[in-house]
Scaffold this active site. Structure first.
Site, PDB file in Angstrom:
ATOM      1  N   LYS A  77       0.354  -0.978  -0.118  1.00  0.00           N
ATOM      2  CA  LYS A  77      -0.404  -0.224   0.111  1.00  0.00           C
ATOM      3  C   LYS A  77       0.747   1.114  -0.257  1.00  0.00           C
ATOM      4  O   LYS A  77       0.319   2.044  -0.236  1.00  0.00           O
ATOM      5  CB  LYS A  77      -1.032  -0.413   0.900  1.00  0.00           C
ATOM      6  CG  LYS A  77      -0.439   0.303   2.079  1.00  0.00           C
ATOM      7  CD  LYS A  77      -1.517   0.487   3.518  1.00  0.00           C
ATOM      8  CE  LYS A  77      -0.745   0.389   4.905  1.00  0.00           C
ATOM      9  NZ  LYS A  77      -1.898   0.596   5.922  1.00  0.00           N
ATOM     10  N   ASP A  78       2.160   1.197  -0.192  1.00  0.00           N
ATOM     11  CA  ASP A  78       3.292   1.877  -0.292  1.00  0.00           C
ATOM     12  C   ASP A  78       3.909   2.344  -1.523  1.00  0.00           C
ATOM     13  O   ASP A  78       4.402   3.329  -1.762  1.00  0.00           O
ATOM     14  CB  ASP A  78       4.430   2.374   1.041  1.00  0.00           C
ATOM     15  CG  ASP A  78       3.893   2.053   2.579  1.00  0.00           C
ATOM     16  OD1 ASP A  78       2.729   2.709   2.534  1.00  0.00           O
ATOM     17  OD2 ASP A  78       5.273   1.467   3.718  1.00  0.00           O
ATOM     18  N   ARG A 125      -8.129   8.105   4.094  1.00  0.00           N
ATOM     19  CA  ARG A 125      -9.134   7.149   3.577  1.00  0.00           C
ATOM     20  C   ARG A 125     -10.264   6.659   4.675  1.00  0.00           C
ATOM     21  O   ARG A 125     -11.490   6.676   5.076  1.00  0.00           O
ATOM     22  CB  ARG A 125      -8.376   5.823   2.660  1.00  0.00           C
ATOM     23  CG  ARG A 125      -8.856   4.742   2.822  1.00  0.00           C
ATOM     24  CD  ARG A 125      -8.370   3.612   2.660  1.00  0.00           C
ATOM     25  NE  ARG A 125      -7.437   3.109   2.787  1.00  0.00           N
ATOM     26  CZ  ARG A 125      -7.988   2.582   4.327  1.00  0.00           C
ATOM     27  NH1 ARG A 125      -8.886   1.409   4.957  1.00  0.00           N
ATOM     28  NH2 ARG A 125      -6.470   2.239   5.083  1.00  0.00           N
ATOM     29  N   ARG A 126      -9.295   6.068   5.919  1.00  0.00           N
ATOM     30  CA  ARG A 126      -9.692   5.619   7.359  1.00  0.00           C
ATOM     31  C   ARG A 126     -10.940   7.494   7.525  1.00  0.00           C
ATOM     32  O   ARG A 126     -12.341   7.165   8.192  1.00  0.00           O
ATOM     33  CB  ARG A 126      -9.234   5.628   7.912  1.00  0.00           C
ATOM     34  CG  ARG A 126      -7.751   4.544   7.607  1.00  0.00           C
ATOM     35  CD  ARG A 126      -6.764   3.805   8.555  1.00  0.00           C
ATOM     36  NE  ARG A 126      -6.818   2.890   8.056  1.00  0.00           N
ATOM     37  CZ  ARG A 126      -5.581   2.722   8.328  1.00  0.00           C
ATOM     38  NH1 ARG A 126      -3.904   3.173   9.153  1.00  0.00           N
ATOM     39  NH2 ARG A 126      -4.265   1.339   8.397  1.00  0.00           N
ATOM     40  N   ARG A 143       0.615  10.732  13.579  1.00  0.00           N
ATOM     41  CA  ARG A 143       1.960  10.159  12.673  1.00  0.00           C
ATOM     42  C   ARG A 143       2.449   9.504  13.587  1.00  0.00           C
ATOM     43  O   ARG A 143       2.173   9.946  15.292  1.00  0.00           O
ATOM     44  CB  ARG A 143       2.644  11.336  12.121  1.00  0.00           C
ATOM     45  CG  ARG A 143       2.097  11.546  10.243  1.00  0.00           C
ATOM     46  CD  ARG A 143       3.384  12.291  10.322  1.00  0.00           C
ATOM     47  NE  ARG A 143       4.025  10.884   9.212  1.00  0.00           N
ATOM     48  CZ  ARG A 143       4.984  11.347   9.297  1.00  0.00           C
ATOM     49  NH1 ARG A 143       5.698  12.440   8.796  1.00  0.00           N
ATOM     50  NH2 ARG A 143       5.657  10.440   8.661  1.00  0.00           N
ATOM     51  N   GLN A 147       4.155   1.978  18.314  1.00  0.00           N
ATOM     52  CA  GLN A 147       4.122   2.127  19.554  1.00  0.00           C
ATOM     53  C   GLN A 147       3.408   3.456  20.187  1.00  0.00           C
ATOM     54  O   GLN A 147       2.575   3.093  20.917  1.00  0.00           O
ATOM     55  CB  GLN A 147       5.410   1.939  20.393  1.00  0.00           C
ATOM     56  CG  GLN A 147       5.688  -0.268  19.306  1.00  0.00           C
ATOM     57  CD  GLN A 147       6.440  -0.419  18.753  1.00  0.00           C
ATOM     58  OE1 GLN A 147       6.421   0.434  18.126  1.00  0.00           O
ATOM     59  NE2 GLN A 147       6.344  -1.044  18.668  1.00  0.00           N
ATOM     60  N   ARG A 149       1.311   5.917  18.378  1.00  0.00           N
ATOM     61  CA  ARG A 149       0.248   6.180  18.384  1.00  0.00           C
ATOM     62  C   ARG A 149      -0.614   5.064  18.839  1.00  0.00           C
ATOM     63  O   ARG A 149      -1.586   5.850  19.532  1.00  0.00           O
ATOM     64  CB  ARG A 149       0.344   5.905  16.677  1.00  0.00           C
ATOM     65  CG  ARG A 149       0.778   6.373  15.477  1.00  0.00           C
ATOM     66  CD  ARG A 149       0.074   6.128  14.031  1.00  0.00           C
ATOM     67  NE  ARG A 149       1.036   5.100  13.750  1.00  0.00           N
ATOM     68  CZ  ARG A 149      -0.011   4.514  12.461  1.00  0.00           C
ATOM     69  NH1 ARG A 149      -0.413   4.681  11.689  1.00  0.00           N
ATOM     70  NH2 ARG A 149       1.715   3.445  11.710  1.00  0.00           N
ATOM     71  N   CYS A 255      -9.326  11.859 -10.292  1.00  0.00           N
ATOM     72  CA  CYS A 255      -9.961  12.203  -8.663  1.00  0.00           C
ATOM     73  C   CYS A 255      -8.735  12.271  -7.203  1.00  0.00           C
ATOM     74  O   CYS A 255      -8.550  11.442  -7.374  1.00  0.00           O
ATOM     75  CB  CYS A 255     -10.978  10.133  -9.015  1.00  0.00           C
ATOM     76  SG  CYS A 255     -11.516  10.776  -6.705  1.00  0.00           S
TER      77      CYS A 255
END
Length: 334
Positions: A77-78, A125-126, A143, A147, A149, A255
Site C-alpha cells: 500500500k506504500d 481514506r480512514r 503520525r 507504538q 500511535r 480523482c
C-alpha cells in the site's frame, strides 16, 4: 550466496523484511537487511500533505536502481499505483489480514464509542469512511510508529514493552486509533486490537495486507534468487494487487478523493469492491464487479484480465461522479 534487502528502519518494516528473508533463505541463499531512510521517516507533518504513499517508497526504490541493494521489501500500500519502468515487483507473498484495526480504550468498538470520541489516524481514506459511518466522531491527524500511535490511546500508554513512544509525543489523549491489522499482527501486538473493522464499513487501502518484493527491471537473476522469488509468489495475492492497483491508477488520473479497494480471488473468481468518499464522509460512491480467471498461475492473460477488472470498476465510479467529489488534502490512500 548473500543478497541485500533494502528496508525502512521502523520496527514493522524490519520485522516484515526479516520474515521475507527467513522465508526465502536456505542452505544456498542468505539475505541481509540494509536500512534505508525515507522521506516519510525523517519529515514531520501530516502524511497526506507530504504527498501520501510515495514518501515511504522513493528512497528504497532509488537504492534498488543504484545497486545499493539487490531488492527492497515494501508494504504494497506504500507503493504509488504507477510502476516505474526501472523497477519490477518480482514477488507478492501470501496476503495477511486486509482489514483496518480499531484500537480503543476500555475494549470499545465502533458501535460503543461515545458520541464525539476522538479517533487518531493519518489516513484520509480512514477519515472519510469513519465519518460516513459515524459522523459524530472527531478525527485527529496523527503520525508515528505503531507504538507511538497506540500510546495516544487512553490506558494504552501503560502497555508498551516493545518500544517507547517518541520523545514529547502526547500520551493517552485519544479514545482510539485506527491502524492496519496486518502490521499489528506482524509485530505480535494483536492484543491492542478491539475490533477488526468489517470491510462493509471500511474498505482497506489498495494493496493493504500485502508485501511487495521489488527488484531492478534489468536485473539478471541467478538461479537461487529466481527460485526463491518464484517460491514466494502467491497467485491470488498477485491478481488481487493487480486489480486494486489498476483501479487506483485509473481513479487517480482524475480523482483526488480518498479511495478504498479490496479484491478477493476465490475459487477462480476475482471480485473487486471499491469506494471513493468525500473527505467529510458526506457522500460515498461504492461499486463492485467480478471476473473468472484461471487460478493455476499468474499469466499475461490472467494479469491483463485482473487489470481490466480494476479499470472497469474505476470507470463505473467515474461515470457515477467520483471525479466530482470534494478532494482530500492529497492523494494518500493509506
Amino acid at each position: 550466496m548473500a543478497y541485500r534487502i533494502g528496508t525502512r528502519g521502523s520496527a514493522l518494516a524490519t520485522t516484515q523484511t526479516q520474515w521475507v528473508a527467513d522465508a526465502m533463505s536456505d542452505e544456498h541463499t542468505a539475505f541481509e537487511q540494509v536500512i534505508i531512510k525515507t522521506k516519510g521517516d525523517v519529515t514531520t507533518g501530516s502524511l497526506a500533505n507530504l504527498g501520501g504513499t510515495g514518501v515511504f517508497a522513493t528512497a528504497l526504490r532509488q537504492a534498488v536502481i543504484d545497486g545499493e541493494v539487490d531488492m527492497a521489501v515494501h508494504s504494497l500500500k506504500d507503493l504509488p499505483a504507477k510502476q516505474p519502468a526501472e523497477l519490477h515487483i518480482a514477488a507478492i507473498p501470501a496476503r495477511a489480514d486486509v482489514r483496518d484495526a480499531l484500537c480503543a480504550a476500555n475494549g470499545m468498538t465502533l458501535e460503543t464509542l461515545p458520541k464525539g470520541a476522538k479517533i487518531g489516524t493519518g489516513s484520509p481514506r480512514r477519515v472519510a469512511q469513519l465519518l460516513a459511518y459515524r459522523p459524530d466522531l472527531e478525527m485527529i491527524d496523527i503520525r508515528g510508529n505503531v507504538q507511538t500511535r497506540l500510546a495516544r490511546v487512553a490506558g494504552y500508554e501503560h502497555h508498551h514493552d516493545n518500544a517507547p513512544a517518541a520523545a514529547g509525543s502526547p500520551k493517552g489523549d485519544l479514545d482510539a486509533v485506527v491502524l492496519a491489522c496486518a502490521g499489528i499482527d506482524r509485530l505480535g501486538m494483536d492484543w491492542a486490537i478491539t475490533e477488526r473493522i468489517d470491510p462493509d464499513i471500511m474498505l482497506p487501502a489498495p494493496g493493504q495486507g500485502s508485501l511487495a518484493i521489488e527488484i531492478a527491471a534489468n536485473k539478471t537473476l541467478d538461479a537461487p534468487l529466481a527460485n526463491a522469488l518464484a517460491a514466494h509468489q502467491d497467485t491470488g495475492a498477485r491478481l488481487e494487487a493487480t486489480a486494486e492497483r489498476a483501479l487506483l491508477a485509473t481513479l487517480e488520473a482524475g480523482c483526488a478523493s480518498p479511495i478504498g479497494a479490496l479484491a478477493r480471488f476465490v475459487n477462480g473468481t476475482l471480485h473487486l469492491d471499491a469506494v471513493v468518499a468525500a473527505m467529510d464522509g458526506s457522500k460515498t460512491i461504492r461499486r463492485q464487479a467480478s471476473t473468472t480467471l484461471d487460478e493455476s498461475a499468474v499469466t499475461e492473460a490472467t494479469s491483463d484480465a485482473a487489470y481490466a477488472l480494476g479499470v472497469e470498476v474505476a470507470q463505473m465510479m467515474i461515470d457515477d461522479g467520483a471525479d466530482l467529489l470534494p478532494p482530500g488534502p492529497a492523494r494518500g490512500t493509506r
